[in-house]
Design a protein around this motif. Sequence first.
Motif, mmCIF file in Angstrom:
data_model
loop_
_atom_site.group_PDB
_atom_site.id
_atom_site.type_symbol
_atom_site.label_atom_id
_atom_site.label_comp_id
_atom_site.label_asym_id
_atom_site.label_seq_id
_atom_site.Cartn_x
_atom_site.Cartn_y
_atom_site.Cartn_z
ATOM 1 N N HIS A 1 0.863 -1.181 0.000
ATOM 2 C CA HIS A 1 0.000 0.000 0.000
ATOM 3 C C HIS A 1 0.896 1.227 0.000
ATOM 4 C CE1 HIS A 1 -3.105 2.818 1.139
ATOM 5 N NE2 HIS A 1 -3.998 1.881 1.422
ATOM 6 N N LYS B 1 -2.760 -2.646 11.137
ATOM 7 C CA LYS B 1 -3.333 -1.486 11.821
ATOM 8 C C LYS B 1 -4.836 -1.649 11.903
ATOM 9 C CE LYS B 1 -3.651 -0.665 7.321
ATOM 10 N NZ LYS B 1 -3.197 -1.694 6.359
ATOM 11 N N HIS C 1 -8.991 -0.767 11.292
ATOM 12 C CA HIS C 1 -9.844 -0.461 10.138
ATOM 13 C C HIS C 1 -11.285 -0.382 10.634
ATOM 14 C CE1 HIS C 1 -11.994 -0.875 6.305
ATOM 15 N NE2 HIS C 1 -10.909 -0.370 5.764
ATOM 16 N N GLU C 2 -11.984 0.679 10.221
ATOM 17 C CA GLU C 2 -13.296 0.970 10.800
ATOM 18 C C GLU C 2 -14.385 0.003 10.360
ATOM 19 O OE1 GLU C 2 -15.775 5.038 11.932
ATOM 20 O OE2 GLU C 2 -14.020 5.110 10.633
ATOM 21 N N GLY D 1 -6.615 -4.341 9.615
ATOM 22 C CA GLY D 1 -6.147 -4.660 8.270
ATOM 23 C C GLY D 1 -4.769 -5.263 8.340
ATOM 24 N N LYS E 1 -6.668 -8.604 4.364
ATOM 25 C CA LYS E 1 -7.292 -7.429 3.760
ATOM 26 C C LYS E 1 -6.447 -6.879 2.614
ATOM 27 C CE LYS E 1 -9.349 -2.951 4.641
ATOM 28 N NZ LYS E 1 -8.574 -2.269 3.592
ATOM 29 N N ASN E 2 -5.137 -6.924 2.747
ATOM 30 C CA ASN E 2 -4.247 -6.470 1.682
ATOM 31 C C ASN E 2 -4.442 -7.305 0.422
ATOM 32 O OD1 ASN E 2 -2.224 -5.038 0.370
ATOM 33 N ND2 ASN E 2 -0.560 -5.867 1.579
ATOM 34 N N THR F 1 -15.799 7.006 7.350
ATOM 35 C CA THR F 1 -14.453 7.362 7.791
ATOM 36 C C THR F 1 -14.313 8.844 8.092
ATOM 37 O OG1 THR F 1 -13.492 5.537 6.517
ATOM 38 C CG2 THR F 1 -12.019 7.335 7.114
ATOM 39 N N ASP G 1 -6.549 3.655 12.055
ATOM 40 C CA ASP G 1 -7.202 3.674 10.748
ATOM 41 C C ASP G 1 -6.319 3.052 9.673
ATOM 42 O OD1 ASP G 1 -9.365 5.606 11.697
ATOM 43 O OD2 ASP G 1 -7.561 6.820 11.991
ATOM 44 N N CYS G 2 -6.953 2.770 8.547
ATOM 45 C CA CYS G 2 -6.256 2.267 7.374
ATOM 46 C C CYS G 2 -5.370 3.363 6.784
ATOM 47 C CB CYS G 2 -7.293 1.813 6.348
ATOM 48 S SG CYS G 2 -6.600 1.169 4.810
ATOM 49 N N CYS H 1 -5.512 4.261 3.943
ATOM 50 C CA CYS H 1 -6.330 4.904 2.918
ATOM 51 C C CYS H 1 -6.822 6.281 3.344
ATOM 52 C CB CYS H 1 -7.541 4.034 2.571
ATOM 53 S SG CYS H 1 -7.126 2.486 1.765
ATOM 54 N N THR I 1 -17.242 -4.062 14.771
ATOM 55 C CA THR I 1 -16.502 -4.891 13.806
ATOM 56 C C THR I 1 -16.475 -6.364 14.219
ATOM 57 O OG1 THR I 1 -14.410 -4.400 14.916
ATOM 58 C CG2 THR I 1 -15.056 -2.957 13.102
#
Length: 375
Positions: free
Chosen positions: A54, A163, A165-166, A171, A175-176, A239, A288-289, A291, A351
Amino acid sequence: MTKDTSQEPAKVYFADLRARTANRNRTAKLKKLFEAAGFGDVVAKDDLTAIKVHFGERGCDTHISPTYVRAVVDCIKDCGGRAFATDTNTLYSGSRHNAVDHLTTAVEHGFDYAVLGAPVIIADGLDSTNILEVPIAGKHFQTVKIAGDIARANSMLVLSHFKGHELAGFGGAVKNLAMGCAPRAGKQDQHCVRFEVDPKKCIGCSECVNVCPVGAIALHEKKAVISKDVCIGCGECLTVCPKKAMSIDWKTEIVPFMERMVEYALGAVAGKQGRVGYVNFLVNVTPDCDCVPWSDAPIVPDIGFLAASDPVALDKACLDLVNEQAACPECKLEHGLSAGEDKFTALWKWTRGDMTFAHGAAIGLGRPEYELIRI
């Protein structure tokens, strides 16, 4: 008689961050992890080897360091492979929505040939239409859409920043693989949820309106309103909303979302049996991610690097190591602060990160049982 090792715990190799000599610095540790985890058998001579990483949204600065990626590139070259660093375009609007903006962001964050010693390729092409349909045997999917240049690669090293992730809880490697190896159409297949607004919480700030990639949100009488016919379920409104006015029916929608994500991860490695290795980075463990266009304070101290051939076992080991830590002061966590408490559930109570392990085992992606081996 050959010993059946199918039910033995996966070996997860762990390197801490202590160093007092040159041969114990972080790049040296990554190379030792590569060797210990047997990744020399993953990469064959002349392989086109994808390094799935990422590059971080513009404004995020806690993504994986390019110097760490360079260490993996060097290992791949030593095996005779031809490495390229890669990611896919985002479903939401931002600095990585198309290949031109994505490559620009990657270079701004240090991911270019001069640093990596390898080219950067956006695997789903200029506008996310470089796609291959990959057959799988899943609960939700019989075929999944995978970025063409990842599907066509001979082998792959998956480098993941572990880390929060909401939506997914956390993640990591799974997830990757799932979101990170899918084009926009595949990401949309996985999300497939529809958000709604609590008007009592909405303050009419327009943050959700500005970030929505398809124009599904508008202000009506100073309150956000989502058109469910237009919404693609990317979750960016969730987010950015400062008052958390966005929600879904978490009881009915979060488990299927997690299952769809895990099935996409299976599709990302289909046809690459024994040709994929995973490294997770337990540093800068943010809420958070990568992203999001910011980086919050880490929730726990830096822990180390882990490597394995099983993404499910690797993520489980990382989750356990995070939960063993006491929380950092002045972080987002308001409870779950003590060593042994679940940090990501404390962050995002709705989650179901545990579904990564349950469904991953059910469909054959991997198993959560592991043996942690310190190198």
